[in-house]
Scaffold this motif. Sequence first.
Motif, mmCIF file in Angstrom:
data_model
loop_
_atom_site.group_PDB
_atom_site.id
_atom_site.type_symbol
_atom_site.label_atom_id
_atom_site.label_comp_id
_atom_site.label_asym_id
_atom_site.label_seq_id
_atom_site.Cartn_x
_atom_site.Cartn_y
_atom_site.Cartn_z
ATOM 1 N N UNK A 3 0.838 -1.192 0.000
ATOM 2 C CA UNK A 3 0.000 0.000 0.000
ATOM 3 C C UNK A 3 0.878 1.249 0.000
ATOM 4 N N UNK A 4 0.511 2.230 -0.839
ATOM 5 C CA UNK A 4 1.250 3.482 -0.910
ATOM 6 C C UNK A 4 0.990 4.282 0.357
ATOM 7 N N UNK A 5 2.037 4.778 0.945
ATOM 8 C CA UNK A 5 1.924 5.584 2.158
ATOM 9 C C UNK A 5 1.733 7.040 1.772
ATOM 10 N N UNK A 6 0.684 7.622 2.263
ATOM 11 C CA UNK A 6 0.402 9.034 2.031
ATOM 12 C C UNK A 6 0.624 9.800 3.318
ATOM 13 N N UNK A 7 1.864 9.774 3.778
ATOM 14 C CA UNK A 7 2.218 10.388 5.052
ATOM 15 C C UNK A 7 3.269 11.464 4.840
ATOM 16 N N UNK A 8 3.061 12.594 5.528
ATOM 17 C CA UNK A 8 4.074 13.646 5.535
ATOM 18 C C UNK A 8 4.474 13.906 6.982
ATOM 19 N N UNK A 9 5.658 14.462 7.154
ATOM 20 C CA UNK A 9 6.151 14.796 8.484
ATOM 21 C C UNK A 9 6.284 16.304 8.587
ATOM 22 N N UNK A 10 5.607 16.866 9.597
ATOM 23 C CA UNK A 10 5.678 18.298 9.860
ATOM 24 C C UNK A 10 6.155 18.499 11.289
ATOM 25 N N UNK A 11 7.311 19.142 11.413
ATOM 26 C CA UNK A 11 7.879 19.431 12.730
ATOM 27 C C UNK A 11 7.932 18.207 13.635
ATOM 28 N N UNK A 12 8.342 17.086 13.051
ATOM 29 C CA UNK A 12 8.543 15.864 13.818
ATOM 30 C C UNK A 12 7.313 15.002 14.027
ATOM 31 N N UNK A 13 6.156 15.445 13.565
ATOM 32 C CA UNK A 13 4.935 14.645 13.705
ATOM 33 C C UNK A 13 4.486 14.154 12.334
ATOM 34 N N UNK A 53 -8.724 14.739 6.985
ATOM 35 C CA UNK A 53 -9.446 13.521 6.602
ATOM 36 C C UNK A 53 -8.649 12.266 6.946
ATOM 37 N N UNK A 54 -7.330 12.345 6.831
ATOM 38 C CA UNK A 54 -6.494 11.161 7.040
ATOM 39 C C UNK A 54 -5.944 11.006 8.444
ATOM 40 N N UNK A 55 -6.013 12.066 9.234
ATOM 41 C CA UNK A 55 -5.472 12.037 10.590
ATOM 42 C C UNK A 55 -6.544 12.547 11.554
ATOM 43 N N UNK A 56 -7.567 11.728 11.806
ATOM 44 C CA UNK A 56 -8.653 12.162 12.696
ATOM 45 C C UNK A 56 -8.124 12.573 14.074
ATOM 46 N N UNK A 57 -8.705 13.633 14.607
ATOM 47 C CA UNK A 57 -8.329 14.073 15.939
ATOM 48 C C UNK A 57 -7.076 14.920 16.006
ATOM 49 N N UNK A 58 -6.467 15.219 14.850
ATOM 50 C CA UNK A 58 -5.251 16.028 14.878
ATOM 51 C C UNK A 58 -5.539 17.423 15.436
ATOM 52 N N UNK A 59 -4.572 17.972 16.101
ATOM 53 C CA UNK A 59 -4.675 19.325 16.648
ATOM 54 C C UNK A 59 -3.999 20.344 15.723
ATOM 55 N N UNK A 60 -3.513 19.899 14.567
ATOM 56 C CA UNK A 60 -2.820 20.769 13.627
ATOM 57 C C UNK A 60 -3.781 21.829 13.082
ATOM 58 N N UNK A 61 -3.397 23.097 13.212
ATOM 59 C CA UNK A 61 -4.208 24.178 12.638
ATOM 60 C C UNK A 61 -3.672 24.509 11.245
ATOM 61 N N UNK A 62 -4.482 25.205 10.463
ATOM 62 C CA UNK A 62 -4.064 25.636 9.137
ATOM 63 C C UNK A 62 -2.815 26.512 9.239
ATOM 64 N N UNK A 63 -2.808 27.446 10.183
ATOM 65 C CA UNK A 63 -1.646 28.326 10.369
ATOM 66 C C UNK A 63 -0.394 27.544 10.755
ATOM 67 N N UNK A 71 9.011 26.422 7.097
ATOM 68 C CA UNK A 71 10.238 25.892 7.692
ATOM 69 C C UNK A 71 10.836 24.748 6.885
ATOM 70 N N UNK A 72 9.985 24.003 6.180
ATOM 71 C CA UNK A 72 10.431 22.803 5.466
ATOM 72 C C UNK A 72 9.725 22.700 4.109
ATOM 73 N N UNK A 73 10.239 23.412 3.105
ATOM 74 C CA UNK A 73 9.603 23.381 1.785
ATOM 75 C C UNK A 73 9.498 21.980 1.165
ATOM 76 N N UNK A 74 10.398 21.078 1.538
ATOM 77 C CA UNK A 74 10.316 19.703 1.019
ATOM 78 C C UNK A 74 9.049 19.000 1.507
ATOM 79 N N UNK A 75 8.597 19.338 2.714
ATOM 80 C CA UNK A 75 7.345 18.770 3.219
ATOM 81 C C UNK A 75 6.174 19.263 2.376
ATOM 82 N N UNK A 76 6.227 20.526 1.968
ATOM 83 C CA UNK A 76 5.187 21.052 1.084
ATOM 84 C C UNK A 76 5.206 20.321 -0.249
ATOM 85 N N UNK A 77 6.380 20.110 -0.815
ATOM 86 C CA UNK A 77 6.484 19.373 -2.075
ATOM 87 C C UNK A 77 5.908 17.968 -1.945
#
Length: 106
Positions: A3-13, A53-63, A71-77
Amino acid sequence: MEEKKNTITLRGSDYTMKVGMKAIVVFEAETKKAFEIKTHTDVLYFIYSSILAGTPGTKLSFDDMLDAFDDDPEALNAAIAIAMPASAMEKLVKAQNEGGPEPKKE
């Protein structure tokens, strides 16, 4: 088949992105408008909606997401590669740069 992993890492999470109907519904709820990808802001809101949609319950805000991408343009890519097929993204950017007609939906 793996299965293809659709996961990104932002600030260690790690955040799983789920691109589908749920992300579209979340996009419409977050933006208070019908789903349509016309601007860079729309792309970013769709990425955010895919994370919600993929990470229910996340506390990540849009900002917080935007700050993490700054901080990490590669994560955006990586997020764009998951949320937007390359051909669709290229058509969007080309249409915006040329000021021409909206790209056709595939």
